[in-house]
Design an enzyme around this catalytic site. Structure first.
Site, PDB file in Angstrom:
ATOM      1  CG  PHE A  36      -2.202  -0.698   1.051  1.00 38.40           C
ATOM      2  CD1 PHE A  36      -2.504  -1.330  -0.140  1.00 38.40           C
ATOM      3  CD2 PHE A  36      -3.136  -0.723   2.074  1.00 38.40           C
ATOM      4  CE1 PHE A  36      -3.710  -1.982  -0.328  1.00 38.40           C
ATOM      5  CE2 PHE A  36      -4.351  -1.367   1.907  1.00 38.40           C
ATOM      6  CZ  PHE A  36      -4.637  -1.995   0.710  1.00 38.40           C
ATOM      7  NE  ARG A  37      -0.451   3.086   5.217  1.00 36.90           N
ATOM      8  CZ  ARG A  37      -1.220   2.009   5.367  1.00 36.90           C
ATOM      9  NH1 ARG A  37      -0.737   0.806   5.119  1.00 36.90           N
ATOM     10  NH2 ARG A  37      -2.469   2.120   5.746  1.00 36.90           N
ATOM     11  CB  ILE A 107      -5.987 -10.429   2.701  1.00 40.87           C
ATOM     12  CG1 ILE A 107      -5.596  -9.501   1.539  1.00 40.87           C
ATOM     13  CG2 ILE A 107      -6.308  -9.587   3.949  1.00 40.87           C
ATOM     14  CD1 ILE A 107      -6.731  -8.581   1.064  1.00 40.87           C
ATOM     15  CG  ASP A 108      -0.679 -12.684   0.377  1.00 35.64           C
ATOM     16  OD1 ASP A 108      -0.483 -13.627   1.169  1.00 35.64           O
ATOM     17  OD2 ASP A 108       0.095 -11.709   0.296  1.00 35.64           O
ATOM     18  CG  HIS A 123      -5.576  -7.178   8.582  1.00 33.41           C
ATOM     19  ND1 HIS A 123      -4.521  -6.380   8.221  1.00 33.41           N
ATOM     20  CD2 HIS A 123      -5.926  -6.769   9.825  1.00 33.41           C
ATOM     21  CE1 HIS A 123      -4.254  -5.520   9.201  1.00 33.41           C
ATOM     22  NE2 HIS A 123      -5.088  -5.747  10.179  1.00 33.41           N
ATOM     23  CB  CYS A 131     -24.087 -16.353   2.025  1.00 28.32           C
ATOM     24  SG  CYS A 131     -25.715 -15.583   2.008  1.00 28.32           S
ATOM     25  CB  CYS A 155     -30.370 -17.425   0.662  1.00 21.95           C
ATOM     26  SG  CYS A 155     -28.985 -16.375   1.126  1.00 21.95           S
ATOM     27  CB  SER A 194       4.076   0.949   7.087  1.00 23.15           C
ATOM     28  OG  SER A 194       2.695   0.650   7.104  1.00 23.15           O
ATOM     29  CG  ASN A 216       9.838  -2.354   6.428  1.00 21.44           C
ATOM     30  OD1 ASN A 216       9.058  -3.270   6.220  1.00 21.44           O
ATOM     31  ND2 ASN A 216       9.545  -1.093   6.163  1.00 21.44           N
TER      32      ASN A 216
END
Ligand code: NAD
Ligand code: ZN
Length: 245
Positions: A36-37, A107-108, A123, A131, A155, A194, A216
């Protein structure tokens, strides 16, 4: 300098029996998933004038599900990605009983794909979807192949990805497990994050072991508390460590 630091990390690893690895998006950039950053991260890539943080929020999901899924499928899901040298090293450490667990903000699903069992996905993961009305479970494929909003076969309810959105609380039991592992660790390796997202950032406070290591690309706040802070690529550093005997 870099070689020297890797040698110091090797020494720490050799002397540790209860390593916990605490990682973020930077662990997967070598697998082709943008973070992201960073400079090339997704935060620079606005979608219809919105930031990923706005789109990946609970309120945006409920108010604009079609746009949410459009962004999500385009940027957040990478089914072609495979584990890299960092994921593979961690699998080896778990097999050799050197690693207690992995706490990840990713989340991968790549740590589980590499074979690790004790993974705390704080996360969530793109691979578990359910559902919102009846709770039926669906694989990633169902979300990827739907055009527009994915719907339940039973549903007709909306299928929600099993990822924690901004404004949602992470799963309590996963967080408790993660903090327990961190508090029992002799070495904590914080890598590719980060550490700017709560509650993940405060998990560090549970560590009272011997060695806090940070790997990092750019400096992070935790560097000041670390016994070793390596400014480098996680996959490269982890790949350089010796095969465990
Ligand atoms: P972040 O983007 O805020 O920070 C990533 C950090 O990793 C940066 O400090 C960057 O300098 C560093 N980095 C990038 N590539 C690196 C590399 N190869 N080696 C070493 N360092 C590297 O990511 P975050 O702290 O994980 O927080 C972002 C949130 O976004 C998380 O909650 C996560 O769920 C989500 N996210 C997940 C993925 C994924 O699942 N792979 C990808 C993007 C974002
Ligand atoms: Zn349903």
């Amino acid at each position: 300098m870099f070689e020297n630091e890797t040698a110091r990390l090797q020494k720490i690893v050799d002397a540790s029996r209860r390593i916990v690895f605490f990682g973020g998006a930077g662990v997967s950039t070598a697998s082709g998933i943008p973070d992201f950053r960073s400079e090339n991260g997704l935060y620079g890539e606005v979608y219809r004038g919105l930031t990923p943080e706005m789109i990946l929020s609970k309120s945006f999901f409920y108010l604009h599900p079609a746009e949410f899924f459009d962004f999500y499928r385009q940027y957040m899901v990478h089914p072609e990605a495979r584990p890299n040298a960092a994921h593979r090293r961690l699998y080896q450490w778990e097999k050799r009983d050197r690693l207690r667990g992995i706490v990840t903000q990713n989340i991968d699903g790549l740590h589980k794909m590499a074979g690790n069992k004790r993974v705390y996905e704080i996360h969530g993961t793109v691979y578990e979807n359910s559902c919102m009305d009846c709770g039926a479970q669906y694989p990633l494929d169902k979300v990827l192949r739907a055009s527009g909003i994915p719907r339940c076969e039973r549903c007709g309810g909306v299928i929600k990805p099993g990822v924690v959105l901004y404004g949602e609380a992470p799963d309590k039991y996963t967080c408790m497990g993660a903090c327990r592992e961190i508090s029992n660790a002799d070495t904590l390796i914080v890598a590719g994050t980060s550490l700017s997202v709560e509650p993940a950032a405060s998990f560090l406070d549970y560590f009272n072991g011997k060695n806090l290591v940070v790997v990092n690309r750019e400096p992070i706040a935790a560097d000041s508390r670390a016994s070793l802070a390596i400014r480098g690529d996680v996959a490269e550093v982890m790949g350089k460590l010796r095969e465990d005997e």
